[in-house]
Write an enzyme that holds these catalytic residues in place. Structure first.
Site, PDB file in Angstrom:
ATOM      1  N   ASP A 174       0.854  -1.178   0.000  1.00 46.39           N
ATOM      2  CA  ASP A 174       0.000   0.000   0.000  1.00 46.39           C
ATOM      3  C   ASP A 174       0.892   1.230   0.000  1.00 46.39           C
ATOM      4  O   ASP A 174       1.566   1.508   0.997  1.00 46.39           O
ATOM      5  CB  ASP A 174      -0.926   0.011   1.221  1.00 46.39           C
ATOM      6  CG  ASP A 174      -2.041   1.033   1.098  1.00 46.39           C
ATOM      7  OD1 ASP A 174      -1.753   2.171   0.659  1.00 46.39           O
ATOM      8  OD2 ASP A 174      -3.192   0.712   1.423  1.00 46.39           O
ATOM      9  N   ALA A 231     -11.871  -5.438  -6.315  1.00 46.48           N
ATOM     10  CA  ALA A 231     -11.719  -3.980  -6.271  1.00 46.48           C
ATOM     11  C   ALA A 231     -12.352  -3.337  -7.502  1.00 46.48           C
ATOM     12  O   ALA A 231     -13.522  -2.972  -7.488  1.00 46.48           O
ATOM     13  CB  ALA A 231     -10.243  -3.618  -6.142  1.00 46.48           C
ATOM     14  N   ARG A 232     -11.589  -3.188  -8.569  1.00 46.71           N
ATOM     15  CA  ARG A 232     -12.060  -2.567  -9.805  1.00 46.71           C
ATOM     16  C   ARG A 232     -11.525  -3.338 -11.009  1.00 46.71           C
ATOM     17  O   ARG A 232     -10.369  -3.770 -11.032  1.00 46.71           O
ATOM     18  CB  ARG A 232     -11.599  -1.105  -9.886  1.00 46.71           C
ATOM     19  CG  ARG A 232     -12.348  -0.159  -8.957  1.00 46.71           C
ATOM     20  CD  ARG A 232     -13.775   0.060  -9.435  1.00 46.71           C
ATOM     21  NE  ARG A 232     -14.486   1.094  -8.695  1.00 46.71           N
ATOM     22  CZ  ARG A 232     -15.275   0.877  -7.644  1.00 46.71           C
ATOM     23  NH1 ARG A 232     -15.419  -0.367  -7.200  1.00 46.71           N
ATOM     24  NH2 ARG A 232     -15.899   1.880  -7.049  1.00 46.71           N
ATOM     25  N   ASP A 256     -14.556 -10.608  -9.152  1.00 40.46           N
ATOM     26  CA  ASP A 256     -15.866 -10.004  -8.901  1.00 40.46           C
ATOM     27  C   ASP A 256     -16.111  -8.804  -9.796  1.00 40.46           C
ATOM     28  O   ASP A 256     -17.245  -8.336  -9.905  1.00 40.46           O
ATOM     29  CB  ASP A 256     -15.973  -9.582  -7.430  1.00 40.46           C
ATOM     30  CG  ASP A 256     -17.346  -9.017  -7.087  1.00 40.46           C
ATOM     31  OD1 ASP A 256     -18.355  -9.656  -7.448  1.00 40.46           O
ATOM     32  OD2 ASP A 256     -17.408  -7.933  -6.472  1.00 40.46           O
ATOM     33  N   GLU A 261     -18.829  -4.310 -17.681  1.00 38.36           N
ATOM     34  CA  GLU A 261     -19.866  -4.910 -16.842  1.00 38.36           C
ATOM     35  C   GLU A 261     -21.234  -4.471 -17.336  1.00 38.36           C
ATOM     36  O   GLU A 261     -21.415  -3.304 -17.669  1.00 38.36           O
ATOM     37  CB  GLU A 261     -19.673  -4.491 -15.379  1.00 38.36           C
ATOM     38  CG  GLU A 261     -18.374  -4.978 -14.772  1.00 38.36           C
ATOM     39  CD  GLU A 261     -18.148  -4.519 -13.334  1.00 38.36           C
ATOM     40  OE1 GLU A 261     -18.987  -3.746 -12.823  1.00 38.36           O
ATOM     41  OE2 GLU A 261     -17.146  -4.919 -12.737  1.00 38.36           O
ATOM     42  N   HIS A 280     -19.844  -8.122  -9.508  1.00 41.77           N
ATOM     43  CA  HIS A 280     -19.535  -6.885  -8.793  1.00 41.77           C
ATOM     44  C   HIS A 280     -20.463  -6.761  -7.579  1.00 41.77           C
ATOM     45  O   HIS A 280     -21.141  -5.760  -7.396  1.00 41.77           O
ATOM     46  CB  HIS A 280     -19.694  -5.669  -9.723  1.00 41.77           C
ATOM     47  CG  HIS A 280     -18.951  -4.459  -9.241  1.00 41.77           C
ATOM     48  ND1 HIS A 280     -18.454  -3.489 -10.086  1.00 41.77           N
ATOM     49  CD2 HIS A 280     -18.614  -4.042  -7.996  1.00 41.77           C
ATOM     50  CE1 HIS A 280     -17.859  -2.542  -9.399  1.00 41.77           C
ATOM     51  NE2 HIS A 280     -17.943  -2.852  -8.116  1.00 41.77           N
ATOM     52  N   ALA A 282     -19.533  -8.135  -4.202  1.00 38.35           N
ATOM     53  CA  ALA A 282     -18.863  -8.616  -3.004  1.00 38.35           C
ATOM     54  C   ALA A 282     -19.366  -7.947  -1.730  1.00 38.35           C
ATOM     55  O   ALA A 282     -19.126  -8.435  -0.630  1.00 38.35           O
ATOM     56  CB  ALA A 282     -17.349  -8.414  -3.123  1.00 38.35           C
TER      57      ALA A 282
END
Length: 306
Positions: A174, A231-232, A256, A261, A280, A282
């Site tokens: 991170d 996440a994305r 996910d 999408e 998408h 979660a």
């Protein structure tokens, strides 16, 4: 006052939220939305909106400027705000609110479930049994493996907590964090690629990390690496992932989110038995969704003086 409701979670319960907003003396505006509104769609409502209950809409500087001077608040449903030009919003004095930390448990649970679905072929086994078969497979377990979490905010920490419960070693990358609140080792991205048996993406998507997982970074990853993305979709170069699945460099993928999408029914990722896909979704626990509903409305009401 007019409120634009463009997040699909509230649109899916339109009657409920229409009544709540009208009960506050507000006039809700309900656009036609397929996942999110593009910039041109957003611009259709410019000048008519006092508050915005937004989804992953493309809220650019152009959109923000067009909504002024009337817009008083953008209350984003959920945690991610990467679809909003936050620098422009701050410069133009447009408040942007979200619900940070709301999905730590929901997404943490789901990431592990999706990971097990990909590696242990849970859905496939279920389908085969329903078809009258009785499969006996040999699949990799998670105990003793290293989980590398990319993005170690609330959701990343939720994934890390649950991975340790499976007997995994956890490391994280991170760039905004020097040390982790739970003591997890923070490493460089290259070190994470070299050490992780499982890579779980839990970070925001920014211009800097678009296609963070690509042919080059997959080449640096360990052989037979397992990828999980909650996440994305834009964090992963899907063409590179498909090639890595075909070559065996990636042993399994739990996804996910996607670049497009809903996922097209002819998408190549759907050809792999070692890929588990989701919609998408979660964050899909009753507790998390109801909390975000309430917090999103309260953020709106506060800035509208209600």
């Amino acid at each position: 006052m007019h409120v634009l409701v463009s997040n699909v979670m509230m649109i899916n319960e339109r009657d409920r939220f229409d009544a709540l907003l009208q009960g506050k003396g507000l006039t809700p505006i309900w656009p036609e939305v397929n996942q999110f509104m593009t910039e041109p769609q957003c611009l259709e409502f410019a000048g008519d909106i006092d508050g915005w209950l937004a989804g992953d809409d493309q809220i650019t500087q152009t959109v923000l400027e067009a909504y002024l001077p009337r817009i008083k608040v953008i209350s984003k449903w959920g945690t991610g705000v990467d679809s909003i030009d936050l620098e422009a919003a701050q410069r133009l004095n447009v408040p942007v609110c979200n619900s940070p930390g709301a999905f730590q448990d929901a997404v943490g649970e789901y990431a592990i479930g999706l990971l097990l679905a990909a590696t242990r072929r849970l859905a496939r086994t279920d389908r085969l049994i329903r078809a009258g078969k009785w499969p006996k497979g040999r699949f990799p377990g998670m105990a003793g493996k290293t989980m590398g979490v990319v993005g170690y905010g609330a959701i990343g920490q939720g994934v890390g907590q649950r991975a340790r419960g499976l007997g995994m070693n956890v490391i994280a990358h991170d760039p905004h964090m020097g040390s982790a609140p739970d003591g997890t080792q923070i490493v460089s991205f290259d070190d994470l690629l070299g050490q992780a048996d499982v890579i779980c993406l839990c970070c925001n998507q920014t211009p800097e990390n678009y296609h963070l997982i690509n042919a080059d970074t997959l080449e640096k990853a360990r052989d037979q690496v397992i990828l999980c993305n909650v996440a994305r979709g834009g964090l992963v170069d899907e063409a590179a992932l498909i090639a890595a699945l075909q070559s065996g460099k990636v042993a399994a993928a739990a996804l996910d989110v996607f670049e497009q999408e809903p996922l097209p029914t002819d998408h190549p990722l759907l050809q792999f038995e070692n890929v588990a896909v989701s919609s998408h979704n979660a964050n899909s626990t009753v507790q998390a969704i109801e909390y975000v509903h309430e917090n999103t409305l309260n953020n709106l009401y506060r800035h509208l003086g209600l």
